[in-house]
Design an enzyme around this catalytic site. Structure first.
Site, PDB file in Angstrom:
ATOM      1  N   CYS A  74      13.755  -8.607 -18.032  1.00 57.09           N
ATOM      2  CA  CYS A  74      13.062  -7.319 -17.355  1.00 57.09           C
ATOM      3  C   CYS A  74      13.532  -6.201 -18.166  1.00 57.09           C
ATOM      4  CB  CYS A  74      13.358  -7.101 -16.129  1.00 57.09           C
ATOM      5  SG  CYS A  74      15.158  -6.955 -15.693  1.00 57.09           S
ATOM      6  N   ASP A 157       2.531  -4.269  15.570  1.00 59.03           N
ATOM      7  CA  ASP A 157       3.051  -3.665  14.164  1.00 59.03           C
ATOM      8  C   ASP A 157       3.954  -4.868  13.755  1.00 59.03           C
ATOM      9  OD1 ASP A 157       4.019  -1.863  12.263  1.00 59.03           O
ATOM     10  OD2 ASP A 157       5.299  -0.679  13.652  1.00 59.03           O
ATOM     11  N   ASP A 220      -1.588  -1.489  13.070  1.00 57.23           N
ATOM     12  CA  ASP A 220      -0.862  -0.151  12.439  1.00 57.23           C
ATOM     13  C   ASP A 220      -1.316  -0.103  11.110  1.00 57.23           C
ATOM     14  OD1 ASP A 220       0.821   1.822  11.783  1.00 57.23           O
ATOM     15  OD2 ASP A 220       2.620   0.600  11.845  1.00 57.23           O
TER      16      ASP A 220
END
Length: 316
Positions: A74, A157, A220
């Site tokens: 990375c 949610d 949501d």
DNA sequence: GCGACAG
DNA sequence: ATCTTGTCGC
């Protein structure tokens, strides 16, 4: 079918994303491993290889969690302007990242990599984020308005711990505001949060909680108030459920009085501190009136769902 | 330089 | 969304 990501497997009732879409995480690390020593890529280029440059932050967030650096390399991923960026998260380790790059033959001057010399861009990768956007266009065209006045309302949610989603639904009688019950569902997720793609992250966790008995589901997030008119409430709604979005902030659109406009068209409405928009099988008036009715009698169904999901996670 | 985006 | 300490208000 327009919603491959939510397709059911056999009669088990389970719905998964992995059957249809590649794993963001696995695909990303595969791409990173292809960057040869002496070359670099950028967060945006990796995101673009997967189909959308807008996922650059999600790429950075995932790479910052590299468990075994520098093996998946990375450190070979830098900013679009050649800036070194972070290594190890939270603004740390730029020196180590620079040292690793230099040891691999990458020239770094003034804290920057010369991308014209060192940029690797020979990624061949399924642009699945582009495919998701195409599916969203199909979802948007399947949205329907209308239906009888809802008598039942459920707010929904999701709370997270790592890649585990804890989804909750709370039920209310619209006339009295009485809370009549709740449902919970726990599952793993494999797509990070990417603006515009929330339905692919949270939809699979919410779908098993939905019920097609005339009740209005308040989710949501947004419905039509989305850049491609395909917010999470639309994805869930076009499955045949009555669904509207209730979000705390805007993804697109401008507020004009109580209306939220996109290209001059009313795509949603601000009421009781929420941005409400149609998912499917309900009108904007019906969704707003239902939410306002509960708020008027002192009940915030969205907050209840939020707390229930949060408690569900805490106790798990 | 500005704008910066559901959860 | 989550992390985490401190602070404000009922």
């Amino acid at each position: 079918m327009a919603c491959r990501y939510l397709s059911h497997r056999g009669t088990s009732g389970s719905a998964t994303t992995t059957e249809c879409w590649p794993s963001f995480r696995e695909l990303l690390w595969d791409l990173v491993r292809r960057i040869p020593a002496g070359k670099v890529s950028t967060y945006g280029a990796l995101a673009e290889a997967m189909g959308d440059r807008g996922a650059a932050r999600a790429v950075g967030a995932e790479l910052s969690g590299n468990p075994t650096p520098p093996d998946p390399p990375c450190h070979r991923v830098v900013y679009a302007d050649g800036g070194i960026g972070w290594y190890g998260g939270r603004g740390r380790g730029a020196e180590e990242k620079e040292r690793l790059l230099r040891s691999e033959g990458v020239e770094v001057s003034q804290g920057r990599v010369d991308l014209s010399r060192h940029l690797f861009s020979d990624f061949r990768c399924r642009p699945f984020l582009t495919e998701m956007r195409e599916e969203q266009d199909a979802v948007a065209s399947a949205v329907t308005n209308g239906g009888a006045e809802p008598a039942l309302v459920s707010a929904m949610d999701v709370s997270y711990r790592g890649d585990e989603a804890f989804a909750a639904r709370v039920d209310f009688l619209l006339d009295s505001g009485e809370e009549t019950g709740h449902r919970l569902h726990r599952r793993r997720v494999d797509l990070p949060y990417i603006p515009g793609y929330l339905s692919y992250r949270e939809g699979p966790a919410l779908l098993p909680l939905m019920e097609d008995d005339g009740r209005l589901h308040l989710v949501d997030g947004h419905g039509l108030l989305h850049p491609r008119r395909a917010g999470i409430a639309c994805h869930l709604g076009v499955r045949g459920h009555r669904c509207a979005g209730a979000a705390k902030s805007l993804l697109c659109g401008v507020l004009s009085d109580e209306s939220v406009l996109v290209d001059g068209e009313e795509r949603g409405r601000m009421t009781g501190g929420y941005y409400v928009s149609v998912g499917s099988n309900v009108t904007l008036d019906q969704a707003c009136e239902a939410l306002e009715r509960l708020l008027d009698i002192g009940i915030d169904p969205c907050r209840r769902a939020h707390r229930l999901a949060s408690d569900f996670k805490r106790s798990s």
